[in-house]
Each structure stands twice: as structure tokens, then as C-alpha cells.
Scaffold this active site. Structure first.
Site, PDB file in Angstrom:
ATOM      1  N   ASP A  77       0.869  -1.176   0.000  1.00  0.00           N
ATOM      2  CA  ASP A  77       0.000   0.000   0.000  1.00  0.00           C
ATOM      3  C   ASP A  77       0.904   1.223   0.000  1.00  0.00           C
ATOM      4  O   ASP A  77       1.617   1.487   0.976  1.00  0.00           O
ATOM      5  CB  ASP A  77      -0.905  -0.005   1.238  1.00  0.00           C
ATOM      6  CG  ASP A  77      -2.025   1.017   1.166  1.00  0.00           C
ATOM      7  OD1 ASP A  77      -1.826   2.064   0.502  1.00  0.00           O
ATOM      8  OD2 ASP A  77      -3.084   0.782   1.765  1.00  0.00           O
ATOM      9  N   ARG A 121      -0.082   4.384  -0.294  1.00  0.00           N
ATOM     10  CA  ARG A 121      -0.821   5.624  -0.059  1.00  0.00           C
ATOM     11  C   ARG A 121      -0.309   6.398   1.155  1.00  0.00           C
ATOM     12  O   ARG A 121      -0.037   5.827   2.195  1.00  0.00           O
ATOM     13  CB  ARG A 121      -2.307   5.318   0.123  1.00  0.00           C
ATOM     14  CG  ARG A 121      -2.982   4.859  -1.151  1.00  0.00           C
ATOM     15  CD  ARG A 121      -4.407   4.412  -0.916  1.00  0.00           C
ATOM     16  NE  ARG A 121      -4.476   3.208  -0.104  1.00  0.00           N
ATOM     17  CZ  ARG A 121      -5.605   2.584   0.187  1.00  0.00           C
ATOM     18  NH1 ARG A 121      -6.756   3.061  -0.252  1.00  0.00           N
ATOM     19  NH2 ARG A 121      -5.583   1.480   0.914  1.00  0.00           N
TER      20      ARG A 121
END
Length: 218
Positions: free
Chosen positions: A133, A135
């Protein structure tokens, strides 16, 4: 105090939203100057807040799910649900340009091809040399602060979103789970999110369609 550079509002425009199932609502879209990652993220302001703690969702862009209705994820149904729930209570949906958990559209589709060979969503990213991930929610915190929101209830199954916002100085009162939107095509994806990144989805509900998913894959 916030520990990030300030962003400012750039423009606000009223937009009537219409969904495929007939649901409609008027929203105000807000753009920004000075976002940390330089992306064109948008705040979707909905309804009239019932109290001082608005309901907020950080929704990462998903072209395949949000636009094309892909059944390989739950992004489209989550977006539709979030707009109505936020409009009912008053709050903001941040539409963040973070396709494929931040790895981009082409890499996401490459990961899909690896998932078709048996890898789960996180293993596929790793096989491509990419983070599980990627983000970062600094821009989201900037957007919220520019909107005058420093305290909120977060509509999300993902504990990392709440943890990052808190680290950035945003007061997350509660994390409110979304619905569970399962299909035979996304159940393995959802189970991986529960088992590997502690998303708050009921495994019992996911098990209801596991058998059908295995039958389709056979």
C-alpha cells in the site's frame, strides 16, 4: 497542531450527482492549491452536518470499480454507499487520485494478471517490486484542514487511514465501517484485506460466497 504545510481552497462548484441506481444528490466539489503530492484531489461536500463532528470518507480513485463497475473489488459500491451516508449526516468525501492503493492503473492491472495466477492482492504487488500500500494521506489532512475540519468520524474499514490521520494531527473520534460488498470475483481480495491489513470486514459474511468463488475458479 497540524504537522504539514497548509493548503488553500482553489475553487468550489455545485454539481448534481446521479448514480446508476437512480440515487441523486447535489454536492459541492472543492479543489485546492498547495497539496503535498501535487495531485488533483477533490473534496465532495455533502449534506448539512448534524453536529460538529462530520462524517468523512477517504476514497481512493478506482477507475475499474468506480467507473466500469468491476466486480473484482468493492470500490464502486463503497463510493455509492459513502455518498448517501455522508449526505444524510453531512460531511465530506475526499476523492483521492491514488489508483491501485497508490501504484497506478497500469501496475494495478499487472497485479490483476498475477492474481489470476493465484497470488493475492498484496503478494501480487510484492511480486512486481511494489509496496503493498503506497498511499500517504498528508494531502487528505491538508484538504480537511483547508475545509476547517480537524475533528471527524471516519467512514472506513481500514485502520491505517485513521492512524495516518491521527499522526498528522487530525482528531478521528470513531472509525465507522462500511457495508460488505461481496461478489464471487472479489471475495479473495476482501479476505486478504482482513487477514493481512486488519480491515474491519466480517469474515463470516465473506465465507458465504467463498464456495461460489471457488466453483467459478475451477
Amino acid at each position: 497542531m497540524p504537522n504539514f504545510p497548509a493548503a488553500t481552497q482553489r475553487a468550489r462548484v455545485r454539481v448534481p450527482l446521479r448514480f446508476h441506481d437512480g440515487y441523486s444528490v447535489d454536492a459541492e466539489l472543492v479543489t485546492f492549491h498547495g497539496l503535498a503530492d501535487g495531485q488533483e484531489h477533490v473534496a465532495v461536500v455533502l449534506g448539512d452536518p448534524e453536529d460538529e463532528v462530520p462524517l468523512v470518507r477517504l476514497h481512493s480513485e478506482c477507475l475499474t470499480g468506480d467507473v466500469f463497475g468491476s466486480a473484482r473489488c468493492d470500490c464502486g459500491p463503497q463510493l455509492r454507499e459513502a455518498v448517501e451516508r455522508i449526505a444524510d449526516r453531512g460531511g465530506v468525501l475526499l476523492y483521492l487520485r491514488q489508483e491501485g492503493r497508490g501504484i497506478g492503473l497500469y501496475n494495478k492491472l499487472d497485479a490483476y494478471a498475477l492474481q489470476d495466477q493465484g497470488l493475492d492482492t498484496y503478494e501480487a504487488n510484492a511480486a512486481l517490486g511494489l509496496p503493498e500500500d503506497a498511499r500517504d494521506y498528508t494531502a487528505a489532512a491538508q484538504m480537511l484542514t483547508a475545509l476547517g475540519i480537524t475533528s471527524l468520524n471516519l467512514l472506513s474499514n481500514n485502520p491505517d487511514k485513521a492512524e495516518q490521520l491521527r499522526t498528522l494531527g487530525i482528531d478521528v473520534h470513531d472509525r465507522v465501517p462500511t457495508g460488505v460488498f461481496t461478489t464471487p470475483h472479489n471475495v479473495r481480495y476482501l479476505r486478504a484485506k482482513v487477514l493481512q491489513t486488519q480491515h474491519t470486514l466480517a469474515l463470516g459474511e465473506l465465507a458465504d460466497v467463498t464456495g461460489l468463488a471457488e466453483l467459478n475458479a475451477g
